[in-house]
Design a protein around this motif. Sequence first.
Motif, PDB file in Angstrom:
ATOM      1  N   UNK A 196       0.832  -1.209   0.000  1.00 13.74           N
ATOM      2  CA  UNK A 196       0.000   0.000   0.000  1.00 13.74           C
ATOM      3  C   UNK A 196       0.868   1.261   0.000  1.00 13.74           C
ATOM      4  N   UNK A 197       0.432   2.245  -0.777  1.00 12.06           N
ATOM      5  CA  UNK A 197       1.121   3.537  -0.849  1.00 12.06           C
ATOM      6  C   UNK A 197       0.108   4.653  -0.638  1.00 12.06           C
ATOM      7  N   UNK A 198       0.509   5.656   0.150  1.00 14.88           N
ATOM      8  CA  UNK A 198      -0.379   6.762   0.492  1.00 14.88           C
ATOM      9  C   UNK A 198       0.304   8.105   0.258  1.00 14.88           C
ATOM     10  N   UNK A 199      -0.506   9.105   0.000  1.00 17.68           N
ATOM     11  CA  UNK A 199      -0.028  10.478  -0.082  1.00 17.68           C
ATOM     12  C   UNK A 199      -0.132  11.179   1.269  1.00 17.68           C
ATOM     13  N   UNK A 200      -1.045  10.705   2.115  1.00 20.97           N
ATOM     14  CA  UNK A 200      -1.329  11.339   3.398  1.00 20.97           C
ATOM     15  C   UNK A 200      -1.120  10.328   4.522  1.00 20.97           C
ATOM     16  N   UNK A 201      -0.230  10.645   5.463  1.00 24.04           N
ATOM     17  CA  UNK A 201       0.072   9.681   6.532  1.00 24.04           C
ATOM     18  C   UNK A 201      -1.099   9.465   7.486  1.00 24.04           C
ATOM     19  N   UNK A 202      -1.936  10.500   7.670  1.00 24.05           N
ATOM     20  CA  UNK A 202      -3.082  10.332   8.564  1.00 24.05           C
ATOM     21  C   UNK A 202      -4.069   9.327   7.975  1.00 24.05           C
ATOM     22  N   UNK A 203      -4.269   9.369   6.674  1.00 24.29           N
ATOM     23  CA  UNK A 203      -5.131   8.385   6.023  1.00 24.29           C
ATOM     24  C   UNK A 203      -4.555   6.987   6.194  1.00 24.29           C
ATOM     25  N   UNK A 204      -3.240   6.877   6.062  1.00 21.87           N
ATOM     26  CA  UNK A 204      -2.586   5.583   6.267  1.00 21.87           C
ATOM     27  C   UNK A 204      -2.807   5.077   7.695  1.00 21.87           C
ATOM     28  N   UNK A 205      -2.638   5.967   8.676  1.00 23.14           N
ATOM     29  CA  UNK A 205      -2.835   5.587  10.077  1.00 23.14           C
ATOM     30  C   UNK A 205      -4.283   5.171  10.332  1.00 23.14           C
ATOM     31  N   UNK A 206      -5.232   5.842   9.681  1.00 22.06           N
ATOM     32  CA  UNK A 206      -6.650   5.548   9.881  1.00 22.06           C
ATOM     33  C   UNK A 206      -7.061   4.214   9.262  1.00 22.06           C
ATOM     34  N   UNK A 207      -6.431   3.857   8.148  1.00 18.45           N
ATOM     35  CA  UNK A 207      -6.914   2.716   7.371  1.00 18.45           C
ATOM     36  C   UNK A 207      -6.128   1.418   7.550  1.00 18.45           C
ATOM     37  N   UNK A 208      -4.865   1.497   7.985  1.00 27.28           N
ATOM     38  CA  UNK A 208      -4.001   0.328   7.850  1.00 27.28           C
ATOM     39  C   UNK A 208      -3.841  -0.534   9.110  1.00 27.28           C
ATOM     40  N   UNK A 209      -4.393  -0.130  10.250  1.00 27.65           N
ATOM     41  CA  UNK A 209      -4.281  -0.933  11.481  1.00 27.65           C
ATOM     42  C   UNK A 209      -2.811  -1.295  11.757  1.00 27.65           C
ATOM     43  N   UNK A 210      -1.987  -0.272  11.851  1.00 24.57           N
ATOM     44  CA  UNK A 210      -0.550  -0.468  12.022  1.00 24.57           C
ATOM     45  C   UNK A 210      -0.181  -0.689  13.486  1.00 24.57           C
TER      46      UNK A 210
END
Length: 347
Positions: A55-69
């Motif tokens: 997965x690649x994102x432009x926005x880190x907050x979206x990544x944090x919200x969606x990826x269950x890291x």
Amino acid sequence: MSKPIRIGIIGAGGIARGAHIPSYQSYGRDVEVVSVSNHNKEKAVECAEQFSIPHAYENEQQMLDEMDLDAVSICTPNKFHAAQAIAALKAGCHVLCEKPPAMTAEEAETMAWEAEKAGRILTYGFHFRFQPEVESLKKYIDGHELGEIYAAKTHYNRRRGIPGWGVFTNKELQGGGTLIDNGVHMLDTALYLMGYPKPKTVLGATYQKIGHRPGVGLMGEWDDENFSVEDMARGMITFENGSSLMFESTFAANIEELSSKKVSIVGDQGGAELFPLKIFQEKYDTLVDTTPAYVEKRDVHESLVHDFIECMLHDKQPVSTPSEGVLIQQIIQALYESAKTGEAVNI
């Protein structure tokens, strides 16, 4: 078998590709790098393709919200460290943040507070702590071979070593130059060996004498027209326990060696130098110098990342702690303030 630790990478530049991502992927099946974000989406996609990250994102907050890291590495310019670390901690992630901790001491304090509040690991990319020579000397010090450590001196100097890539010469994004790029590594190493005493007074001076004009670039050609940071920093720090430290770092200076780094530690029962490791003592009425016959070769970036993983897997304390991040950021801030005012700064 438990699920692998899910890692997200914030920032897709050189330190992410050259150190963090390969180090996570070399650990084994217990770890999976599942996403990368970068403000330039094309760069994030390119990085994801290079390392087979799904997965690649432009926005880190979206990544944090969606990826269950479970954890993130922050590999962005210094200006963004605090906000990104705090967002990741609030999302329930452990955080490995590249050095320096932040732009200000107040930001570092907030990061430390958020980590404690979240019950998550926050550690920093001070990879010189994982040098075998540093580890050996730390054992000598912890074993009381050098006695009370009361003085230290450190330098990391380059004759013409201004980075010709990235944003290392952009004050707005980085907050400074040689002090917080190469110099901070030796500063942290000395403080680590001294036991990270609390700073009391800081006197500093910075110079911009070479970087603002064209010159011979041994680390790529730098942008002299937009060079906005210091190319030399010097200082002296005194500590509440009575010890002191002298500091110097340069991106560019008219010196003999192309590159030189050293940490010197003085105790009442012995002294030592790094790099290379030498130990100086008086034993049995004889002045004795000790040098190692063999020093292990190691990828210290990999050691740093693997230690971060071990801390998550086994609930261990990281080598570099949030409180130490606050102290070194206080010193950095005071050095710059002292350089600006011409006066010593009390912390």
